[in-house]
Design a protein around this motif. Structure first.
Motif, mmCIF file in Angstrom:
data_model
loop_
_atom_site.group_PDB
_atom_site.id
_atom_site.type_symbol
_atom_site.label_atom_id
_atom_site.label_comp_id
_atom_site.label_asym_id
_atom_site.label_seq_id
_atom_site.Cartn_x
_atom_site.Cartn_y
_atom_site.Cartn_z
ATOM 1 N N ARG A 156 13.972 28.987 28.189
ATOM 2 C CA ARG A 156 13.640 27.739 27.487
ATOM 3 C C ARG A 156 12.135 27.506 27.475
ATOM 4 N N GLU A 157 11.494 27.790 28.607
ATOM 5 C CA GLU A 157 10.039 27.623 28.661
ATOM 6 C C GLU A 157 9.354 28.586 27.700
ATOM 7 N N SER A 158 9.847 29.814 27.667
ATOM 8 C CA SER A 158 9.262 30.808 26.763
ATOM 9 C C SER A 158 9.451 30.392 25.310
ATOM 10 N N CYS A 183 5.406 26.241 20.318
ATOM 11 C CA CYS A 183 4.066 25.645 20.334
ATOM 12 C C CYS A 183 3.065 26.564 19.643
ATOM 13 N N ALA A 184 3.154 27.872 19.955
ATOM 14 C CA ALA A 184 2.255 28.834 19.324
ATOM 15 C C ALA A 184 2.477 28.886 17.823
ATOM 16 N N LEU A 185 3.751 28.806 17.401
ATOM 17 C CA LEU A 185 4.063 28.805 15.970
ATOM 18 C C LEU A 185 3.476 27.576 15.290
ATOM 19 N N ALA A 197 -3.264 26.023 11.982
ATOM 20 C CA ALA A 197 -4.472 26.785 11.687
ATOM 21 C C ALA A 197 -4.479 27.247 10.231
ATOM 22 N N LEU A 198 -3.308 27.701 9.750
ATOM 23 C CA LEU A 198 -3.218 28.119 8.344
ATOM 24 C C LEU A 198 -3.451 26.942 7.414
ATOM 25 N N THR A 199 -2.918 25.780 7.787
ATOM 26 C CA THR A 199 -3.094 24.584 6.962
ATOM 27 C C THR A 199 -4.565 24.199 6.877
ATOM 28 N N ILE A 250 0.957 36.613 2.375
ATOM 29 C CA ILE A 250 0.375 36.245 3.664
ATOM 30 C C ILE A 250 1.460 35.945 4.689
ATOM 31 N N LEU A 251 2.543 35.284 4.256
ATOM 32 C CA LEU A 251 3.540 34.755 5.183
ATOM 33 C C LEU A 251 4.754 35.646 5.397
ATOM 34 N N LYS A 252 4.974 36.638 4.541
ATOM 35 C CA LYS A 252 6.261 37.344 4.539
ATOM 36 C C LYS A 252 6.548 38.100 5.832
ATOM 37 N N ASP A 253 5.511 38.525 6.550
ATOM 38 C CA ASP A 253 5.740 39.301 7.766
ATOM 39 C C ASP A 253 5.720 38.449 9.034
ATOM 40 N N ILE A 254 5.525 37.130 8.882
ATOM 41 C CA ILE A 254 5.579 36.237 10.038
ATOM 42 C C ILE A 254 7.054 35.923 10.311
ATOM 43 N N PRO A 255 7.538 36.150 11.528
ATOM 44 C CA PRO A 255 8.979 35.984 11.808
ATOM 45 C C PRO A 255 9.396 34.526 11.988
ATOM 46 N N PHE A 256 9.216 33.726 10.925
ATOM 47 C CA PHE A 256 9.718 32.347 10.977
ATOM 48 C C PHE A 256 11.240 32.365 11.077
#
Length: 450
Positions: free
Chosen positions: A254-256, A262-264, A270-272, A353-359
């Motif tokens: 859960r912490e991870s 948070c990092a996401l 940052a992108l915004t 830009i976004l397609k390889d980010i694992p959202f």
């Protein structure tokens, strides 16, 4: 003796123990007529014990009064204890004292001389069947005992009075007590747990075990009654396992996950910021679109996860504009055809830009489709309603409404009423009808504002 799985009445090997030769021969002939195999004939208890060990017969048919110092009762007791071979007594003695003494060694039958063949056959069939069932039961008990001993889970079994009658090594280890200390004790004296709550695996109860040594251990437990054939409770079984390591792993997970989320979020922010630094005239546009898209998703009853996905997609839907020259972004007049082409590429660039980010949501596809329209008049691919995501159609409408409520270098903001008029006019043609209705309700009924 091995259990060969044969029928008890066919081919069974019988040892005759009889000190009268004529009777022994008569019994032999009768057995052979009934289909049995005579493994041997002996006349003393001592020889009977030796022959059972040597020949391993399926049954011993034994007289009580024998030659030698050992009578049939003593021989039967030794044979049963050492080899488990069933014994059927064959004797002329039927007095109460003899019967009582013979019964103490657990014979499988008792035939009184003289006897008829049907009596002999019945006695042997019953004895062999009973012996075979006892061997199977003993084998099952050994398998069960071995399984319970090897279980990684603690197991306690009580009798009808609530006292512990079985404990396996895992339970000894968890409780910190030896089996000799646990057995015979009331269950509550050795197994004390706070009332638990559902939440364990496979419907087990999560609770805290207060070990006698003073240690508290989180466990999953299952408690079940043991019922007899009439449905009456004759005991209870408690199965429990230490879950402290699993709970610690879940906490770390859960912490991870929280750290990853948070990092996401920071990455999206940052992108915004990067996008809006390139186009100061639309600063705040993505945040407002994000907020409106999430509000529309909530109004439409979408799950919270999908609402969050739209919020994130709204925050980065114009990230592709970083490839558009600043001069075009800030141009205070209408764009020419080439400039419009560059501007329209921002959806495709954003997708790249976004397609390889694992959202955990289809953010890149929503960004790619947020300028498509139901009738195929949008860009970059002129997709129709059936080819776009429902979430993309929500984002598209939120983008239009916010844009018409904001100033641009080349025009003043048309305003809220103009934006609502636009989506009314395009309902079902350009914009998803349900999304239009939800948006109108937000602004007119819920007094939504940017």
């Amino acid at each position: 003796m091995p259990d060969d799985g044969f029928d008890a009445t066919v081919g069974a090997r019988v040892l005759i123990v009889e000190d009268e030769a004529v009777v022994a021969l008569d019994v032999r002939h009768r057995l052979m007529r009934l289909g049995y195999v005579v493994a041997g004939i002996v006349d003393s208890g001592e020889e009977a014990v030796r022959k059972v060990e040597e020949l391993e017969p399926d049954l011993a048919l034994m007289d009580i009064m024998l030659a030698g110092a050992m009578d049939g009762v003593d021989a039967a007791a030794i044979i049963r204890e050492r080899f488990g071979t069933p014994v059927v007594f064959l004797t002329a003695h039927s007095d109460r004292a003899t019967l009582r003494r013979a019964g103490e060694v657990g014979p499988y039958g008792y035939l009184i001389k003289p006897f008829e063949e049907p009596e002999l056959q019945s006695a042997l069939e019953i004895a062999l069947y009973k012996s075979r069932m006892e061997r199977k039961l003993a084998q099952n008990e050994r398998l069960t005992a071995a399984t319970l001993q090897c279980l990684g889970e603690g197991l306690l079994t009580t009798d009808a009075s609530g006292r512990v009658c079985f404990v396996n090594p895992a339970a000894e280890l968890l409780l910190g007590l030896a089996a000799t200390t646990i057995l015979g004790q009331p269950l509550e004296a050795v197994y004390r747990a706070t009332p638990g709550q559902p939440g364990g695996l496979a419907g087990r109860e999560l609770t805290v075990l207060h070990c006698p040594a003073g240690r508290d251990v989180p466990v999953e437990q299952t408690t079940s009654p043991i019922l007899d054939g009439r449905g009456q409770t004759i005991g209870r079984v408690v199965v429990f396992r230490d879950v402290s390591k699993r709970l610690e792993a879940e906490r770390a997970l859960r912490e991870s996950l929280a750290n990853l989320q948070c990092a996401l979020a920071e990455t999206v922010n940052a992108l915004t910021v990067t996008s809006e630094k390139r186009d100061p005239f639309t600063a705040g546009h993505q945040q407002r679109v994000s907020h409106l898209a999430a509000a529309l998703a909530k109004r439409l009853g979408l799950p919270e996860a999908e609402q969050e996905g739209l919020r994130v997609a709204g925050l980065v839907h114009d990230i592709g504009k970083i490839h558009v020259p600043t001069e075009i972004l800030a141009k205070p007049e209408a764009l020419n055809a080439m400039e419009r082409g560059l501007m329209r590429d921002h959806s495709t660039v954003g997708h790249e830009i976004l397609k390889d980010i694992p959202f955990p949501w289809p953010v890149a596809r929503m960004v790619l489709e947020h300028h498509e329209r139901l009738d195929g008049s949008g860009y970059p691919s002129a997709l129709g309603r059936e080819d776009t995501l429902f979430a993309s159609r929500i984002l598209a409408l939120a983008d239009v409404v916010e844009a018409m409520n904001s100033h641009r270098p080349y025009r003043a903001a048309p305003g809220r009423e103009a934006a609502l008029a636009e989506i009314r006019a395009g309902r079902g043609r350009l914009y998803e009808p349900d999304v239009v209705d939800a948006c109108l309700a937000l602004f007119l009924d819920d007094d939504y504002c940017f």
